[in-house]
Design a protein around this motif. Sequence first.
Motif, PDB file in Angstrom:
ATOM      1  N   PHE A 112       0.829  -1.203   0.000  1.00 59.80           N
ATOM      2  CA  PHE A 112       0.000   0.000   0.000  1.00 59.80           C
ATOM      3  C   PHE A 112       0.868   1.260   0.000  1.00 59.80           C
ATOM      4  CE2 PHE A 112      -3.132   2.798   2.469  1.00 59.80           C
ATOM      5  CZ  PHE A 112      -3.785   3.189   1.319  1.00 59.80           C
ATOM      6  N   TYR A 142      -4.587  -4.602  -0.390  1.00 60.35           N
ATOM      7  CA  TYR A 142      -4.582  -3.606  -1.462  1.00 60.35           C
ATOM      8  C   TYR A 142      -4.569  -4.251  -2.845  1.00 60.35           C
ATOM      9  CZ  TYR A 142      -3.449   1.061  -3.411  1.00 60.35           C
ATOM     10  OH  TYR A 142      -3.462   2.260  -4.079  1.00 60.35           O
ATOM     11  N   TRP A 145      -7.626  -3.818  -5.131  1.00 63.66           N
ATOM     12  CA  TRP A 145      -7.892  -2.582  -5.858  1.00 63.66           C
ATOM     13  C   TRP A 145      -7.390  -2.657  -7.297  1.00 63.66           C
ATOM     14  CZ3 TRP A 145     -10.101   2.076  -3.853  1.00 63.66           C
ATOM     15  CH2 TRP A 145     -10.526   1.982  -2.531  1.00 63.66           C
ATOM     16  N   THR A 167      -7.645  -3.062   7.381  1.00 60.00           N
ATOM     17  CA  THR A 167      -8.119  -1.727   6.989  1.00 60.00           C
ATOM     18  C   THR A 167      -8.867  -1.098   8.152  1.00 60.00           C
ATOM     19  OG1 THR A 167      -8.323  -2.294   4.649  1.00 60.00           O
ATOM     20  CG2 THR A 167      -9.666  -0.474   5.428  1.00 60.00           C
ATOM     21  N   LYS A 305      -3.451  -1.585   3.855  1.00 58.65           N
ATOM     22  CA  LYS A 305      -4.178  -2.091   2.702  1.00 58.65           C
ATOM     23  C   LYS A 305      -3.480  -3.343   2.207  1.00 58.65           C
ATOM     24  CE  LYS A 305      -7.495   0.877   2.092  1.00 58.65           C
ATOM     25  NZ  LYS A 305      -7.532   1.361   3.431  1.00 58.65           N
TER      26      LYS A 305
END
Length: 305
Positions: A112, A142, A145, A167, A305
């Motif tokens: 992250f 992360y 994402w 998170t 993340k």
Amino acid sequence: MSHLAVAGLQLDLQAGDNLDQIADEVAAVKRRMPWIDMVLLGELACFGPSVAAAQPSSGAAERRLQQIARDNGVWFVPGSIFEMRDGRVFNTAPVIDPSGAVIARYRKAYPFRPYETGVDDGTEWVVFDVPGAGRVGVSICYDMWFPETTRTLAWMGAEVILHPTMTNTVDRDVELAIARASAAQNQCYFVDVNVAGLGNGRSIVCGPGGEVVYEAGTGRDIIVVELDLAYVRRVRERGWHGLGQTLKSFRDGPRSFPPYEGGRSAALDALGPLAKPMGRNPAPAADPSDGEHDNKTSFIAGGEK
């Protein structure tokens, strides 16, 4: 036999050595529900978010985790730990089988940044087979994402994605949407387990149509679900409720995507460097000798993340 019983442990943890608490929690859930096949924890559950707590690769911490899996006869993905390997630090999720053998280690592909500093990128994708059930893939926090990560695991045949996360930021609600979309786009189960204490919980289990199987609250929760992988195969063959056959269309559609052909994007290059956003009155730089991992979980407004 195509069912996989998974216990996601959303534990209230603090920074430091949590191995004794984790051992007790795994033993407790196995005693209560002896039919579970697998246990999944949140990201960095074992020692917290400081790289100062990085453990040697294949060291004593991993051996303790192996013993927990062996003692309880479960597949065990204990979230992740910071792993020191050849002088580099990775955010690593070991996959341990019921005999206690480490059969794979997934190293987080997308730390992250710019908050998760001092951590190297993993470069290999991990899927593994649970005999009598099906194929399982692993990603970390992360990674979700970046839709290419989950699509790669589905392309490798994963029917379930195990996704430990840490998170505690305002974007947790967005991550729940990403979890549902990841499941629907890849027609798989997506099991996203957050931590409480260091994180804000709200773990989620999604089915292959993006449906919510279960969503936790913010505190400690023991999430036990029985995943039907025959259902995944039916959805992939026929579509969810007879609708889109997403993976077949991806397989049969155009293979050329400009972002993946190795060129540069003028639009993305114009965004500038990857760096922390600064306010009008930036605080003094942190002392790099303090040993703290420079990520958002170091303070109350943050989240790994």
